[in-house]
Design an enzyme around this catalytic site. Structure first.
Site, PDB file in Angstrom:
ATOM      1  CG  HIS A 208      -2.046   0.955   1.109  1.00 14.86           C
ATOM      2  ND1 HIS A 208      -1.932   2.283   1.436  1.00 14.86           N
ATOM      3  CD2 HIS A 208      -3.302   0.776   0.653  1.00 14.86           C
ATOM      4  CE1 HIS A 208      -3.082   2.887   1.200  1.00 14.86           C
ATOM      5  NE2 HIS A 208      -3.932   1.996   0.716  1.00 14.86           N
TER       6      HIS A 208
ATOM      7  CG  ASP B 279      -8.623  -4.395  -2.663  1.00 15.74           C
ATOM      8  OD1 ASP B 279      -9.809  -4.275  -2.367  1.00 15.74           O
ATOM      9  OD2 ASP B 279      -7.955  -3.491  -3.189  1.00 15.74           O
TER      10      ASP B 279
END
Ligand code: CMC
Length: 432
Positions: free
Chosen positions: A308, A366
């Site tokens: 991320h 996710d």
């Protein structure tokens, strides 16, 4: 008290400029470089916005090192445990948690906007049957501006509010219509007696000729996942919504542009890509081979659902979904889903691998969300649509915040030009 400033010195010319520091209520401060070009002739260069705050906002705070996420100051863990999607949507739009009456009234407003103008049905029918639902969604949401002209005056606060309500309310109806079109079943109208998530499940999975019962576990799980996806600061799709909105474009097309940006596999498209990847890996014994591929700079393969831009720690949303996987999957699936076992093994091996440790690559939101969607029965190509439904709340809240800001101007980044300098046109017969 003396103003906090940062001084920048040009070591070629000796020129100095003192720039003011703007303080955040929580987290890093920002150097205000607004005068830099005018006074020095320099731009700043920051592709991908690694060090650039593109706006000020009071909606969402995230601390990537700590792995902390706050909506309007409230920790995501508390909202996930105690709140509901509709309540958090209210919080995001209006800044405070609602009292009982406010919540009932807000829920009522959202429910009453859930139907689509009936001529929109023709619009869905125009898409080829195997179109990706995200492709239909971008078009359908953009087309709302052709159906609801009466809420597109962005200088009118009430118009802005109605447009926000309409989008939050209609998104599940549009999503279900995209799905029904792709499987050749009739669209199902919303039922105002149901919850936001329950209504979506019914519109997706019921048929007009049969009774349908909503599974309360699936309904609760979906509501919780939606809370986790509501907003995430100035990510790619939210920044797209703000940039589109900064030109004065109507809110419906701004949200459509956010949906387009979300679709990419580096952003919201990752939830679909994770399931595709897990299917491709297929078996625990193949994990090392795929990990090697993820580490190989000459191979475009990346471990989807890992890494991320901001989190250099476990994504707090992934932590909640991971826990949820065990309880929800156990209750929803008749047999244990081997994909969960595979995902857990993959996570464990990656988290102990030097490459991932060094780069602080952890599972993101996710990584596990697709497993829950799968257990609920949502097809893989609808995963990113689910993300878009929830994120619509964040997009509209960010858009409303931006439009209401008196200092709002059109977003217009500059560039570091690296093309040829001025040169003269050469007639074609003279070119070598
Ligand atoms: N697999 C393998 N290596 C990775 C991965 C990954 N998933 N993510 C980052 N890296 C490596 C990258 O190659 C780089 O290595 P090096 O320093 O040796 O060049 C280093 O880690 C830093 O990565 P980056 O590409 O500079 O990081 P970024 O902030 O530009 O990208 C990201 C962030 C999310 C796009 C990226 O981690 C990624 O592509 N992840 C997979 C896709 C994904 O799961 N996306 C969902 C993000 S969360 C939900 C959302 O925002 O929608």
């Amino acid at each position: 008290m003396k103003e906090h400033t940062v001084t920048i010195t040009d070591n070629k010319t000796g020129q100095q400029i003192e720039l003011p520091v703007k303080h955040a209520t929580h987290g890093p401060s920002a150097v205000d470089i607004g005068r830099l070009f005018r006074e020095t002739g320099y731009f700043t260069f920051d592709p991908g916005f690694l060090s650039t705050a593109s706006c000020q906002s009071s909606l969402t705070y995230l601390d990537g090192e700590k792995g902390e996420l706050l909506y309007r100051g409230y920790p995501i863990e508390q909202l996930a445990e105690k709140s509901s999607f509709i309540e958090v949507a209210y919080l995001m739009l209006y800044g405070e948690l609602p009292d009982q009456q406010q919540l009932i009234a807000f829920n009522d407003v959202i429910i009453r906007h859930s139907m689509l103008n009936v001529t929109m049905n023709d619009f869905f029918r125009g898409f080829y049957h195997n179109a990706h639902p995200m492709a239909i969604m971008v078009g359908a949401v953009g087309s709302l501006s052709a159906f609801y002209h009466d809420s597109t005056d962005i200088s009118n606060a009430r118009h802005r509010e109605i447009a926000a309500h309409r989008m939050i309310a209609k998104m599940p109806t549009i999503a279900a219509a995209c799905y029904k079109h792709s499987i050749g079943e009739p669209q199902v109208y919303p039922d105002n007696s149901l919850s936001y998530a329950g209504n979506l499940l019914r519109m997706m999975f019921s048929v007009p000729c049969e009774q349908f019962e909503i599974n309360p576990i699936a309904e609760k799980a979906l509501d919780l996942i939606f809370i986790l996806h509501i907003d995430h600061e100035q990510n790619a799709s939210t920044s797209t919504v703000r940039l589109a909105g900064s030109s004065g474009a109507n809110p419906f097309v701004c949200i459509a542009s956010g949906i387009a940006a979300l679709w990419g596999p580096a952003h919201g498209g990752a939830n679909e890509a994770v399931l595709t990847m897990l299917n491709e890996i297929g078996d625990v014994k193949n994990i090392p081979k795929f990990l090697e591929r993820a580490k190989d700079k000459n191979d475009p393969f990346r471990l989807m659902g890992f890494g991320h831009r901001v989190y250099k720690n476990y994504d707090p949303r992934a932590k909640i979904i991971r826990q949820m996987c065990h309880s929800v999957l156990g209750k929803l699936c008749h047999t244990n889903d081997p994909t969960l076992e595979l995902a857990q093994q993959l996570e464990e091996i990656a988290l102990n691998d030097e490459y991932f440790i060094e780069r602080k690559l952890y599972p993101n939101v996710d990584f596990y969300s697709g497993l829950i969607y799968k257990a609920i029965g949502i097809p893989t190509n609808m995963f990113t649509v689910m993300f878009a439904i929830a994120r619509t709340v964040g997009w509209v809240a960010q858009w409303m915040e931006m439009i209401a800001d008196d200092n709002q101007r059109i977003g217009r980044p500059r560039q570091l030009y690296i093309g040829p300098a001025r040169r003269d046109y050469i007639e074609i017969y003279k070119r070598k």
